[in-house]
Design a protein around this motif. Sequence first.
Motif, PDB file in Angstrom:
ATOM      1  N   UNK A 145      40.316 -23.048  59.153  1.00  0.00           N
ATOM      2  CA  UNK A 145      41.772 -23.015  58.958  1.00  0.00           C
ATOM      3  C   UNK A 145      42.368 -24.412  59.098  1.00  0.00           C
ATOM      4  N   UNK A 146      41.846 -25.194  60.014  1.00  0.00           N
ATOM      5  CA  UNK A 146      42.328 -26.576  60.174  1.00  0.00           C
ATOM      6  C   UNK A 146      42.095 -27.415  58.919  1.00  0.00           C
ATOM      7  N   UNK A 147      41.110 -27.044  58.107  1.00  0.00           N
ATOM      8  CA  UNK A 147      40.783 -27.796  56.895  1.00  0.00           C
ATOM      9  C   UNK A 147      41.504 -27.264  55.657  1.00  0.00           C
ATOM     10  N   UNK A 148      42.252 -26.179  55.786  1.00  0.00           N
ATOM     11  CA  UNK A 148      42.974 -25.604  54.645  1.00  0.00           C
ATOM     12  C   UNK A 148      44.303 -26.348  54.502  1.00  0.00           C
ATOM     13  N   UNK A 149      44.346 -27.205  53.466  1.00  0.00           N
ATOM     14  CA  UNK A 149      45.510 -28.064  53.234  1.00  0.00           C
ATOM     15  C   UNK A 149      46.174 -27.834  51.882  1.00  0.00           C
ATOM     16  N   UNK A 150      45.587 -26.945  51.061  1.00  0.00           N
ATOM     17  CA  UNK A 150      46.100 -26.735  49.710  1.00  0.00           C
ATOM     18  C   UNK A 150      45.670 -25.353  49.216  1.00  0.00           C
ATOM     19  N   UNK A 151      46.147 -24.987  48.037  1.00  0.00           N
ATOM     20  CA  UNK A 151      45.738 -23.711  47.440  1.00  0.00           C
ATOM     21  C   UNK A 151      44.240 -23.713  47.117  1.00  0.00           C
ATOM     22  N   UNK A 152      43.711 -24.850  46.702  1.00  0.00           N
ATOM     23  CA  UNK A 152      42.265 -24.940  46.449  1.00  0.00           C
ATOM     24  C   UNK A 152      41.473 -24.672  47.719  1.00  0.00           C
ATOM     25  N   UNK A 153      41.936 -25.202  48.832  1.00  0.00           N
ATOM     26  CA  UNK A 153      41.295 -24.940  50.123  1.00  0.00           C
ATOM     27  C   UNK A 153      41.399 -23.451  50.473  1.00  0.00           C
ATOM     28  N   UNK A 154      42.554 -22.882  50.212  1.00  0.00           N
ATOM     29  CA  UNK A 154      42.764 -21.467  50.496  1.00  0.00           C
ATOM     30  C   UNK A 154      41.804 -20.611  49.659  1.00  0.00           C
ATOM     31  N   UNK A 155      41.635 -20.965  48.385  1.00  0.00           N
ATOM     32  CA  UNK A 155      40.691 -20.242  47.527  1.00  0.00           C
ATOM     33  C   UNK A 155      39.274 -20.324  48.078  1.00  0.00           C
TER      34      UNK A 155
END
Length: 174
Positions: A145-155
């Motif tokens: 979760x700490x590395x989720x910074x964008x929609x691409x990360x979320x995907x």
Amino acid sequence: MNKPNLNQPPNKNKVRTENSPSKNNNQGQNSSQNTTNMNSKEAILNTLKDRKTFKEYPIRDLVNHSEEFGRFLKNQRLETNQIRKFLDAINRLKVKLTQGGENKSETDLFQLVEPEIVLLKPKLAYAAARVDAAKPLSDVMAQVIDKVQSLDDFDRLVQFIESIIAYHKAAGGK
């Protein structure tokens, strides 16, 4: 030398030999298996450590690590429904993105769900406090979760949790 009587049941008080299975041998196998499986958690955390965002996590590593981690969680006796609760929360965010997605930039869309993504961390911590088997999942997902910074990360997060569930179930998780 006395021949064993094959018509009698085995002697329950029989002394174990070096070749017979024993609790100690099983414990050694479980210890070795736990070490191997804990390495799957460490492999994920080490891969994350070197990345600024989750989309940088190589997809082949993600699949291999999620396979090992799914088996580990099954061996920890983490139930599928406990992992699915986390996936359900993620899927609700996906729905929110599709409903709020008209005429918005990717940055605006991500800002719509970012607070809810970050708030998954305390939910995971709560689950880990209630069920010891959920602690490794909480540890890993908190770092993700700490590395989720964008929609691409979320995907990529969605792909990761779906992979963990698939391999957990394939390993016999209930």
